[in-house]
Design a protein around this motif. Structure first.
Motif, PDB file in Angstrom:
ATOM      1  N   ALA A   1       0.858  -1.184   0.000  1.00 57.22           N
ATOM      2  CA  ALA A   1       0.000   0.000   0.000  1.00 57.22           C
ATOM      3  C   ALA A   1       0.893   1.233   0.000  1.00 57.22           C
ATOM      4  N   MET A   2       0.477   2.286  -0.703  1.00 55.55           N
ATOM      5  CA  MET A   2       1.291   3.492  -0.835  1.00 55.55           C
ATOM      6  C   MET A   2       0.403   4.726  -0.741  1.00 55.55           C
ATOM      7  N   ASN A   3       0.919   5.809  -0.158  1.00 53.62           N
ATOM      8  CA  ASN A   3       0.123   7.035  -0.034  1.00 53.62           C
ATOM      9  C   ASN A   3       0.398   7.993  -1.190  1.00 53.62           C
ATOM     10  N   ASP A   4      -0.235   9.172  -1.138  1.00 51.98           N
ATOM     11  CA  ASP A   4      -0.089  10.167  -2.205  1.00 51.98           C
ATOM     12  C   ASP A   4       1.349  10.650  -2.374  1.00 51.98           C
TER      13      ASP A   4
ATOM     14  N   GLY B   1      -1.287   6.293  11.395  1.00 58.23           N
ATOM     15  CA  GLY B   1      -1.853   7.621  11.572  1.00 58.23           C
ATOM     16  C   GLY B   1      -2.499   8.186  10.326  1.00 58.23           C
ATOM     17  N   MET B   2      -2.548   7.393   9.267  1.00 57.21           N
ATOM     18  CA  MET B   2      -3.136   7.876   8.015  1.00 57.21           C
ATOM     19  C   MET B   2      -4.653   7.971   8.096  1.00 57.21           C
ATOM     20  N   GLU B   3      -5.197   9.001   7.470  1.00 57.47           N
ATOM     21  CA  GLU B   3      -6.637   9.120   7.279  1.00 57.47           C
ATOM     22  C   GLU B   3      -6.905   8.798   5.814  1.00 57.47           C
ATOM     23  N   ILE B   4      -7.683   7.769   5.575  1.00 53.14           N
ATOM     24  CA  ILE B   4      -7.864   7.267   4.209  1.00 53.14           C
ATOM     25  C   ILE B   4      -9.254   7.600   3.689  1.00 53.14           C
ATOM     26  N   GLU B   5      -9.297   8.306   2.575  1.00 55.61           N
ATOM     27  CA  GLU B   5     -10.555   8.671   1.939  1.00 55.61           C
ATOM     28  C   GLU B   5     -10.772   7.926   0.631  1.00 55.61           C
ATOM     29  N   THR B   6      -9.668   7.615  -0.061  1.00 46.19           N
ATOM     30  CA  THR B   6      -9.749   6.965  -1.368  1.00 46.19           C
ATOM     31  C   THR B   6      -8.734   5.842  -1.460  1.00 46.19           C
TER      32      THR B   6
ATOM     33  N   MET C   1     -15.148   5.294   2.452  1.00 39.96           N
ATOM     34  CA  MET C   1     -14.023   5.465   1.546  1.00 39.96           C
ATOM     35  C   MET C   1     -14.473   5.218   0.107  1.00 39.96           C
ATOM     36  N   GLU C   2     -13.806   5.850  -0.840  1.00 46.37           N
ATOM     37  CA  GLU C   2     -14.036   5.573  -2.252  1.00 46.37           C
ATOM     38  C   GLU C   2     -13.108   4.442  -2.673  1.00 46.37           C
ATOM     39  N   LEU C   3     -13.658   3.435  -3.314  1.00 51.81           N
ATOM     40  CA  LEU C   3     -12.840   2.344  -3.824  1.00 51.81           C
ATOM     41  C   LEU C   3     -12.733   2.493  -5.344  1.00 51.81           C
ATOM     42  N   ILE C   4     -11.564   2.935  -5.807  1.00 53.77           N
ATOM     43  CA  ILE C   4     -11.337   3.132  -7.232  1.00 53.77           C
ATOM     44  C   ILE C   4     -10.709   1.856  -7.780  1.00 53.77           C
ATOM     45  N   SER C   5     -11.550   0.892  -8.063  1.00 49.17           N
ATOM     46  CA  SER C   5     -11.121  -0.413  -8.564  1.00 49.17           C
ATOM     47  C   SER C   5     -12.187  -0.929  -9.513  1.00 49.17           C
ATOM     48  N   LYS C   6     -11.829  -1.143 -10.765  1.00 50.72           N
ATOM     49  CA  LYS C   6     -12.807  -1.582 -11.753  1.00 50.72           C
ATOM     50  C   LYS C   6     -13.270  -3.005 -11.466  1.00 50.72           C
ATOM     51  N   LEU C   7     -14.540  -3.248 -11.717  1.00 55.47           N
ATOM     52  CA  LEU C   7     -15.085  -4.594 -11.565  1.00 55.47           C
ATOM     53  C   LEU C   7     -14.502  -5.516 -12.623  1.00 55.47           C
ATOM     54  N   ASN C   8     -14.382  -6.783 -12.264  1.00 52.05           N
ATOM     55  CA  ASN C   8     -13.956  -7.781 -13.236  1.00 52.05           C
ATOM     56  C   ASN C   8     -14.972  -7.841 -14.374  1.00 52.05           C
ATOM     57  N   PRO C   9     -14.516  -7.905 -15.643  1.00 50.42           N
ATOM     58  CA  PRO C   9     -15.444  -7.975 -16.783  1.00 50.42           C
ATOM     59  C   PRO C   9     -16.480  -9.087 -16.662  1.00 50.42           C
ATOM     60  N   MET C  10     -16.134 -10.171 -15.967  1.00 53.17           N
ATOM     61  CA  MET C  10     -17.084 -11.267 -15.780  1.00 53.17           C
ATOM     62  C   MET C  10     -18.311 -10.803 -14.986  1.00 53.17           C
TER      63      MET C  10
END
Length: 227
Positions: free
Chosen positions: A5-8, A39-44, A65-74
């Protein structure tokens, strides 16, 4: 396999080293919780399609939180097999086969399996299948029934599909290249593409040292930019 996991600011905030038997999505929540402990505050949260499991969508929603992850095409395509052989008759609410035979009934219950979407099963009149000119490849000899099943999208997946088609989602998804760049740095500049020792513990130690090195370099770079 190492899940990161990585931050901005492009600092690695959490990592999990596993034997690789589970999909990446199974570790998303643990990575988030580990990052929060720093100590991170996670929004996205931005990730590839492996992270768009229903449990993760529910987790993100629960934690606002916003989950920016595309659904599997299936999932987005409904998980239908043999789409060119069966068409849906909207008026009758049934599927029709290539020859024109309509399903006579559909399963009364939608069986739910944990981690998977339910399936709706349609049943065809078997006596017609026995004499059908296109039975080869469609009807299995000796079968007592002929069915066709369709995966039903969950409410979470329907909502997420709408979300992933918004401009906001598409714009934020463009940032995902940053984690790939960080993975490349770990592998090609710090030797994390080849294990230096055997065993999970050895890889964990190697990963810890490599991640410490790239984080230290990034911190020095950020401090230099501030000056």
């Amino acid at each position: 396999k190492t899940h990161v996991a990585m931050n901005d600011e492009r600092l690695i905030t959490a990592a999990i080293v596993t034997t690789g038997e589970k999909s990446d999505g199974k570790y998303l929540q643990e990575l988030i919780e580990k990052s929060r402990k720093t100590g991170m505050e996670i929004e996205t949260v931005i990730g590839d399609s492996a992270y768009s499991e229903k449990d993760n969508i529910q987790y993100a929603k629960k934690n606002k939180m916003e989950l920016i992850s595309k659904l599997n095409p299936m999932i987005t395509q409904g998980g239908r097999a043999e789409e060119d052989e069966f068409e849906f008759n909207k008026d009758a609410g049934m599927f029709v086969c290539k020859v024109g035979h309509m399903a006579i009934r559909k399963a009364g219950t939608l069986k739910k399996i944990k981690g998977r979407n339910p399936r709706q099963t349609y049943y065809f009149y078997i006596k017609k299948c026995l004499v059908c000119p296109l039975r080869d490849g469609c009807y299995k000899e000796g079968a007592k029934s002929k069915t066709y099943s369709v995966t039903i999208k969950s409410t979470e997946h329907k909502d997420h599909e709408v979300f992933q088609n918004t401009e906001g989602f598409k714009e934020k998804a463009k940032q995902r290249y940053k984690i790939e760049a960080k993975n490349s740095e770990l592998k090609h500049r710090h030797g994390y593409d080849v294990a230096s020792s055997a065993g999970l513990f050895g890889i964990q130690m190697q990963g810890a040292m490599a991640i410490f090195a790239v984080n230290l370099k990034r911190i020095m770079s950020l401090l230099k930019d501030e000056k």
